[in-house]
Write a protein that holds these residues in place. Structure first.
Motif, short mmCIF file in Angstrom:
data_model
loop_
_atom_site.label_atom_id
_atom_site.label_comp_id
_atom_site.label_asym_id
_atom_site.label_seq_id
_atom_site.Cartn_x
_atom_site.Cartn_y
_atom_site.Cartn_z
N VAL A 130 -51.19 16.08 -11.44
CA VAL A 130 -52.46 17.01 -11.22
C VAL A 130 -52.86 18.22 -10.91
O VAL A 130 -52.07 18.10 -11.42
N HIS A 131 -54.11 18.60 -11.65
CA HIS A 131 -54.46 19.79 -12.53
C HIS A 131 -54.86 20.56 -10.97
O HIS A 131 -56.10 19.76 -10.73
N HIS A 132 -54.60 21.93 -11.37
CA HIS A 132 -54.60 22.51 -10.68
C HIS A 132 -55.92 24.32 -11.75
O HIS A 132 -54.82 24.99 -11.43
N GLY A 133 -56.29 23.86 -12.31
CA GLY A 133 -56.62 25.25 -13.33
C GLY A 133 -55.47 25.27 -14.18
O GLY A 133 -55.30 23.78 -14.72
N GLU A 134 -54.88 26.25 -14.83
CA GLU A 134 -53.71 25.99 -15.67
C GLU A 134 -52.42 25.32 -15.38
O GLU A 134 -51.76 25.20 -16.15
N TRP A 135 -52.21 25.69 -13.73
CA TRP A 135 -51.26 25.18 -13.04
C TRP A 135 -51.06 23.72 -12.72
O TRP A 135 -52.86 23.31 -12.66
N CYS A 136 -50.22 23.10 -13.39
CA CYS A 136 -50.12 21.84 -12.89
C CYS A 136 -49.04 20.85 -11.45
O CYS A 136 -48.56 22.21 -11.65
N LEU A 137 -49.01 20.33 -10.69
CA LEU A 137 -48.45 19.51 -9.80
C LEU A 137 -47.97 18.74 -10.00
O LEU A 137 -48.51 17.88 -10.47
N GLU A 138 -46.83 18.37 -10.38
CA GLU A 138 -46.16 16.54 -10.07
C GLU A 138 -45.23 16.42 -9.63
O GLU A 138 -43.77 17.18 -8.84
N ALA A 139 -45.26 15.02 -9.27
CA ALA A 139 -44.22 14.44 -7.80
C ALA A 139 -43.28 13.32 -8.90
O ALA A 139 -44.18 12.68 -9.70
N VAL A 140 -42.27 13.25 -9.74
CA VAL A 140 -41.24 12.25 -10.20
C VAL A 140 -40.62 11.50 -9.03
O VAL A 140 -39.74 12.56 -8.72
N PHE A 141 -40.41 10.63 -9.09
CA PHE A 141 -39.69 9.13 -8.32
C PHE A 141 -39.03 8.82 -9.69
O PHE A 141 -39.13 8.02 -10.69
N CYS A 142 -37.00 9.44 -9.08
CA CYS A 142 -36.32 9.02 -10.08
C CYS A 142 -35.41 8.04 -8.80
O CYS A 142 -35.33 7.41 -8.12
N HIS A 143 -34.44 7.25 -9.74
CA HIS A 143 -33.67 7.14 -9.23
C HIS A 143 -32.61 5.89 -10.78
O HIS A 143 -32.92 5.68 -11.65
N GLY A 144 -31.33 6.58 -10.08
CA GLY A 144 -29.91 6.72 -11.01
C GLY A 144 -28.79 7.13 -11.11
O GLY A 144 -28.95 7.98 -9.59
N SER A 145 -28.23 7.51 -11.45
CA SER A 145 -26.42 8.61 -11.08
C SER A 145 -27.25 9.68 -10.50
O SER A 145 -27.81 10.46 -11.87
N ALA A 146 -26.87 10.27 -9.64
CA ALA A 146 -26.48 11.41 -9.48
C ALA A 146 -26.39 12.72 -10.46
O ALA A 146 -27.14 13.88 -10.50
N GLU A 147 -25.57 13.00 -11.29
CA GLU A 147 -25.18 13.36 -12.71
C GLU A 147 -26.53 13.65 -13.38
O GLU A 147 -27.04 14.47 -13.96
N ARG A 148 -27.38 12.74 -13.76
CA ARG A 148 -27.97 12.11 -15.06
C ARG A 148 -29.91 13.10 -14.37
O ARG A 148 -29.72 13.97 -14.06
N ILE A 149 -29.26 12.44 -12.33
CA ILE A 149 -30.57 13.65 -11.61
C ILE A 149 -30.09 14.52 -12.25
O ILE A 149 -31.79 15.59 -12.10
N ARG A 150 -29.10 15.21 -11.52
CA ARG A 150 -28.90 16.63 -11.86
C ARG A 150 -29.18 17.32 -12.54
O ARG A 150 -29.82 18.56 -12.85
N SER A 151 -28.94 16.94 -13.90
CA SER A 151 -29.73 17.07 -15.19
C SER A 151 -30.84 17.36 -15.49
O SER A 151 -31.85 18.16 -15.65
#
Length: 138
Positions: free
Chosen positions: A86-107
């Motif tokens: 979503v856009h809020h002026g010049e700022w954006c808010l993003e939610a990312v739903f992930c699934h995978g190895s803990a190492e890759r999510i940390r990265s």
């Protein structure tokens, strides 16, 4: 131990209003609690093993980072299930739903935190599979 910080005036004023509204004794006490929460959040992310499902929510200045953000999302496309933006002026808010190895999510999380144009990154681990193969909630 005493230390000094450079904090924008508006942020410090909001911080002071917040800890005072909670009835804490001092700014130092509130800072200690905030630091402890940060450390605990980091340890939770670092201790995750196996396969995890997570939400990663962050805000950022759109024009300053959008191209880099697209590159990162392509790099981690096998871990990213879907995004909400979503856009809020010049700022954006993003939610990312992930699934995978803990190492890759940390990265992925650490890549996001490395950008000055990203204001804050919040991670919620929804599920982690242990090495023994059973699930435990976070």
């Amino acid at each position: 131990m005493r230390t000094s910080l450079n904090v924008p005036e508006e942020m410090l004023a909001e911080f002071d209003r917040t800890w005072q509204a909670e009835g804490l004794d001092s700014r130092s006490r509130a800072l200690r609690e905030a630091i402890q929460e940060y450390v605990e959040s980091h340890h939770q992310l670092e201790q995750a093993r196996g396969t995890v499902a997570a939400t990663v929510v962050f805000d950022y200045v759109h024009e300053a980072i959008i191209e880099d953000l697209h590159e990162i999302q392509h790099e981690f496309q096998s871990e990213i299930d879907t995004t909400c933006h979503v856009h809020h002026g010049e700022w954006c808010l993003e939610a990312v739903f992930c699934h995978g190895s803990a190492e890759r999510i940390r990265s992925f999380v650490y890549h996001l935190k490395d950008f000055d144009a990203v204001g804050r990154v919040s991670v919620t681990l929804l599920r982690a599979d242990s090495a023994a193969g059973h699930e435990s909630g976070y």
